[in-house]
Design an enzyme around this catalytic site. Structure first.
Site, short mmCIF file in Angstrom:
data_model
loop_
_atom_site.label_atom_id
_atom_site.label_comp_id
_atom_site.label_asym_id
_atom_site.label_seq_id
_atom_site.Cartn_x
_atom_site.Cartn_y
_atom_site.Cartn_z
CD GLU A 83 -3.06 0.85 2.32
OE1 GLU A 83 -3.75 -0.19 2.41
OE2 GLU A 83 -2.96 1.74 3.24
CG ASP B 35 -1.49 4.65 2.96
OD1 ASP B 35 -2.10 3.83 2.16
OD2 ASP B 35 -0.97 3.82 4.31
CD GLU C 16 -3.71 7.37 6.08
OE1 GLU C 16 -4.76 6.53 6.33
OE2 GLU C 16 -2.80 7.27 6.98
CB THR D 250 3.26 9.65 2.91
OG1 THR D 250 4.51 10.10 3.48
CG2 THR D 250 2.94 11.07 2.34
NE ARG E 84 9.69 0.34 4.35
CZ ARG E 84 8.96 -0.98 4.45
NH1 ARG E 84 7.63 -1.12 4.24
NH2 ARG E 84 9.60 -1.98 4.70
CD GLU E 85 4.70 5.14 10.48
OE1 GLU E 85 5.85 5.04 10.74
OE2 GLU E 85 4.08 4.03 10.82
CG ASP F 119 -9.78 6.46 16.74
OD1 ASP F 119 -9.68 7.31 15.71
OD2 ASP F 119 -9.29 5.36 16.58
CD1 TRP F 120 -6.71 7.21 14.54
CD2 TRP F 120 -5.16 8.41 13.43
NE1 TRP F 120 -6.82 6.70 13.13
CE2 TRP F 120 -6.04 7.53 12.36
CE3 TRP F 120 -4.42 9.23 12.87
CZ2 TRP F 120 -5.87 7.73 11.07
CZ3 TRP F 120 -3.92 9.42 11.47
CH2 TRP F 120 -4.60 8.61 10.49
N GLY G 199 -3.39 14.57 17.91
CA GLY G 199 -2.99 13.27 18.28
C GLY G 199 -4.45 12.50 19.03
NE ARG H 28 8.21 3.95 14.48
CZ ARG H 28 7.34 4.11 13.27
NH1 ARG H 28 7.49 5.50 12.90
NH2 ARG H 28 6.69 3.51 12.76
C1 LIG Z 1 -3.52 20.97 13.97
O1 LIG Z 1 -2.92 22.35 14.34
C2 LIG Z 1 -2.11 21.91 15.26
C3 LIG Z 1 -1.86 23.35 15.91
O2 LIG Z 1 -1.22 24.16 14.80
C4 LIG Z 1 -0.78 21.46 14.91
O3 LIG Z 1 0.09 21.18 15.90
C5 LIG Z 1 -1.12 19.98 14.29
O4 LIG Z 1 0.17 19.50 13.87
C6 LIG Z 1 -2.19 20.41 13.19
N1 LIG Z 1 -2.40 18.91 12.56
C7 LIG Z 1 -3.07 18.01 12.88
C8 LIG Z 1 -3.22 16.91 12.01
O5 LIG Z 1 -3.40 17.75 14.19
#
Ligand SMILES: *[C@@H]1O[C@H](CO)[C@@H](O)[C@H](O)[C@H]1NC(C)=O
Ligand SMILES: *[C@@H]1O[C@H](CO)[C@@H](O)[C@H](O)[C@H]1NC(C)=O
Ligand SMILES: *[C@@H]1O[C@H](CO)[C@@H](O)[C@H](O)[C@H]1NC(C)=O
Length: 297
Positions: free
Chosen positions: A117, A119, A121, A135, A145-146, A210-211, A215, A284
């Site tokens: 795959e 990716d 995203e 990716t 392999r991000e 959820d992610w 985060g 990691r």
């Molecule tokens: C969303 O915005 C925050 C604050 O600028 C940043 O830290 C984060 O990397 C951005 N992207 C995502 C997917 O959370």
């Protein structure tokens, strides 16, 4: 955690059902230079959330919808073993937190250990905060392999062209023709590289709160639903088959394989826009050591 799963894992149960129904359509289709996207792609899941609109310029746009019920996904009718895939994409506007929009190459039903795959995203964010492009490359069922990028434009304002150029020597990802990532075929020194399977281009829009955003701390704001992502101008340029005396794309010489040609541009993009590279994540991999492709030879 879930971020490290294949993009295809979002919709796995449905994928299996749909793919089983479509087994008869598995043969690679010839390249098509047709303006009408619906000739080249088909719904994969959430078909009632997929629509096509033809603009004044005659170009057909596919809209994926995500709401509280579910998201949606499509795939190319054709599957290819080595090709360049280009597609234009305009992402969910304003508050896209919790959403993930994808473009990825994936094979038809294969055992997990045979899964390849490639990716791209796009992880959404709250209004005014930037998307992250995540990716990954899976070979024989193994990803990890991000690489992540901060885009240098607002990907929800206009269409931009995202490309994966995959030949027997390397994979290059491009945005609007600018290279962002190269993965070389170094099978000779034990680096896994996808060469065996025919890959389709899939696109999807789904909830991953959820992610996906900050985060997982920021959730999808369902009062903003439905969310839409738009795709158009899908083109596939398959590798020309080798014929006697004629070089196919797999026969290209190293200096034209993309490393030298794209080297300077790649270096610049990465210096300016790379957020994360697994190859630089010593911590990691402190037990097993960095993957082979990360180490110079
Ligand atoms: C969303 O915005 C925050 C604050 O600028 C940043 O830290 C984060 O990397 C951005 N992207 C995502 C997917 O959370
Ligand atoms: C995003 O916000 C702008 C400005 O408020 C608005 O005009 C536009 O319709 C919004 N787009 C979506 C998809 O909600
Ligand atoms: C969700 O969107 C609504 C409508 O714009 C807004 O009033 C509310 O504050 C948002 N919720 C969060 C948690 O951002």
């Amino acid at each position: 955690m879930a971020a490290w799963l294949p993009a295809s894992s979002c919709c796995h149960p449905m994928t299996v059902v749909a793919a089983a129904l479509l087994l008869t359509a598995m043969v690679a289709a010839p390249p098509a230079a047709v303006a009408l996207l619906h000739d080249d792609v088909e719904p994969m899941w959430g078909a009632d959330h997929i629509s096509f609109h033809t603009g004044g310029d005659g170009v057909e746009t596919l809209a994926l919808r995500l709401d509280r019920d579910h998201g949606s996904g499509f795939r190319s009718k054709g599957a290819y073993r080595f090709a360049r895939y280009d597609i234009d994409l305009k992402l969910v506007a304003n508050d896209s937190a919790g959403t993930v929009t994808t473009v990825y190459l994936t094979p038809d039903l294969v055992p997990p250990e045979d899964h390849d795959e490639i990716d791209l995203e796009f992880l959404g964010n709250v209004t005014g905060e930037p998307y992250t492009l995540h990716t990954n490359i899976f070979v024989n069922g193994v990803g990890n392999r991000e690489q992540q990028f901060r885009l240098w434009f607002d990907p929800a304002k206009d269409f931009h062209t995202y490309s994966v150029d995959w030949n027997p020597r390397r994979i290059i990802m491009f945005i609007d023709g600018t290279p962002i990532r190269v993965y070389k075929n170094e099978a000779a020194r034990g680096v896994p590289f996808p060469t065996l399977r025919h890959l389709r281009l899939d696109g999807s829009l789904w909830n991953a709160d959820d992610w996906a955003t900050q985060g997982g701390r920021v959730k999808t704001n369902w009062t903003q639903a439905p969310f839409y992502a738009y795709y158009r101008n899908f083109h596939v340029t398959p590798c020309a088959p080798s014929s006697p005396g004629v070089a196919s794309c797999g026969d290209e010489q190293p200096d034209s394989a993309g490393f030298d040609k794209h080297g300077a541009a790649l270096h610049k993009t990465r210096a300016e826009h790379l957020l994360y590279d697994y190859c630089e994540d010593q911590n990691r991999f402190k037990n097993e050591g960095l993957p082979k492709e990360c180490t110079a030879h």
